[in-house]
Design a protein around this motif. Structure first.
Motif: not given
Ligand SMILES: *[C@@H]1O[C@H](CO)[C@@H](O)[C@H](O)[C@H]1NC(C)=O
Length: 380
Positions: A136-142
């Motif tokens: 789950m790569l969105e975890a980067e923004n957690f």
């Molecule tokens: C993290 O947030 C940034 C800016 O809000 C966004 O451009 C990026 O795609 C996000 N990263 C992921 C892995 O979702």
């Protein structure tokens, strides 16, 4: 006499004399130090991710949920749904055999069309963990919010990482940055991993342990707002980063359900997670008379001034100085040394190095002990 005078003059100005003084000031030897820091840490993670077309929130990916100083952010699940107690073919992975001897039934059954394996008794179907999923790569923004409160019990000094000048508006928008926002208590997971020198994708895929260290090194002789936290980041399981045998960090857990007919089933989850350990360390120092005195004496002992200094204190200022004086002069007389401290110093330097050193050490130790004792008695 001439020779020794020169020797003494030389000694007086060589670096040996300055070094202890520098050490004394630099190491803050005039302070008592409290190293037994007391601390509490509370954490809160925020953010949404997508895994296998499911939106995941904090309750899905953070474990345990209490917000302690050690918690896991799960970045990859391998789920085995609908497991029930029964018998089924075992799964053999290419790397090792499952040690399921106890639960084997002794029968050989079809695993698939071409392959037969032993039948096992247990939770069926067995887990297949060799499949590959994207983490789950969105975890980067957690984001991770850390609330830390500390106390130095010796000085009864308390402080927290939410500094008095942090406003509600600031905390809603800020993110920790080692150059611009060094006191913002909110950390982006991707940044934390990067500060620890790791690649986020690899870490999310395999799992690992990252330490967020909060250091409180305080000089309490200065004002309270100079005692601030310093954050640093490191990978704690550096062994598993390098090894091929057991790379990363993962664990299994299960969720149990009961059907209407009373049969139990479970969902088995194998989770790869980034574990965060928040570690708090620190010490605080404050001026205190006793270590100051002891360290001054100790610092000057190495150049032989300790004896003189100590004698001045003992002979003139302290209780029992009269007895000490009598004893001291008697001692000097019987050993044939010249009475008078400067001269005694000179004569001493003519003797062998070892003897003078021994005398100096033994005497200043006794002196140090008695001075400390006197001062303790005076203060209490
Ligand atoms: C993290 O947030 C940034 C800016 O809000 C966004 O451009 C990026 O795609 C996000 N990263 C992921 C892995 O979702």
């Amino acid at each position: 006499i001439n020779c020794t005078t020169n020797q003494y003059t030389y000694n007086a100005f060589n670096s040996k004399r300055v070094a202890p003084l520098w050490v004394f000031l630099h190491e803050k030897a005039y302070q008592t130090r409290d190293t037994a820091i007391e601390s509490s840490v509370m954490t809160k993670v925020k953010g949404f991710g997508v895994y296998n077309n499911r939106v995941m929130d904090v309750a899905d990916y953070v474990t345990p949920a209490q917000g302690a100083s050690v918690f896991c952010i799960i970045t990859k699940f391998i789920t085995t749904d609908n497991q029930v107690q029964g018998s089924c073919p075992e799964v053999r992975s290419s790397t090792f055999l499952l040690p399921a001897c106890i639960s084997m039934t002794g029968r050989c059954v079809n695993y698939n069309e071409t392959f037969k394996t032993c039948e096992i008794r247990g939770w069926c179907p067995a887990e297949i963990d060799s499949v590959h999923y994207q983490p789950m790569l969105e975890a980067e923004n957690f984001t991770i919010f850390i609330k830390n409160s500390i106390r130095f019990p010796l000085f009864n000094f308390t402080k927290g990482n939410l500094l008095p000048n942090i406003t509600k508006e600031y905390i809603e928008t800020c993110l920790f940055d080692p150059r611009t926002d060094i006191y913002c208590p909110i950390f982006r997971l991707g940044d934390v991993v990067r500060f620890a020198g790791q690649d986020f994708k690899t870490l999310a895929d395999r799992g690992g342990v990252i330490g967020i260290k909060i250091g409180w090194v305080c000089d309490l002789d200065k004002s309270d707002d100079q005692c601030n936290p310093a954050y640093s980041f490191t990978r704690l399981d550096s062994v598993s980063a390098k090894t091929k045998v057991s790379p990363g960090y993962n664990f299994r857990y299960a969720k149990y359900f009961k059907k209407a007919d009373g049969t139990e089933h479970r969902i088995l989850l194998k989770a790869h997670a980034i574990r965060i350990d928040v570690l708090v360390y620190g010490n605080a120092g404050k001026f205190n008379m006793i270590p100051t005195l002891i360290n001054i004496v100790a610092a000057f002992t190495s150049v032989g001034v300790g004896t003189v200094l100590c004698d001045i204190i003992l002979l003139n200022f302290l209780k029992g100085a009269e007895q000490y004086k009598a004893k001291k002069f008697e001692e000097v007389a019987t050993q044939g040394w010249v009475v008078g401290w400067q001269k005694s110093f000179l004569v001493q330097s003519t003797k062998t190095e070892a003897k003078s050193l021994m005398h100096s050490y033994i005497f200043s130790w006794l002196c140090m002990l008695s001075t400390a004792k006197h001062f303790k008695a005076l203060l209490s």
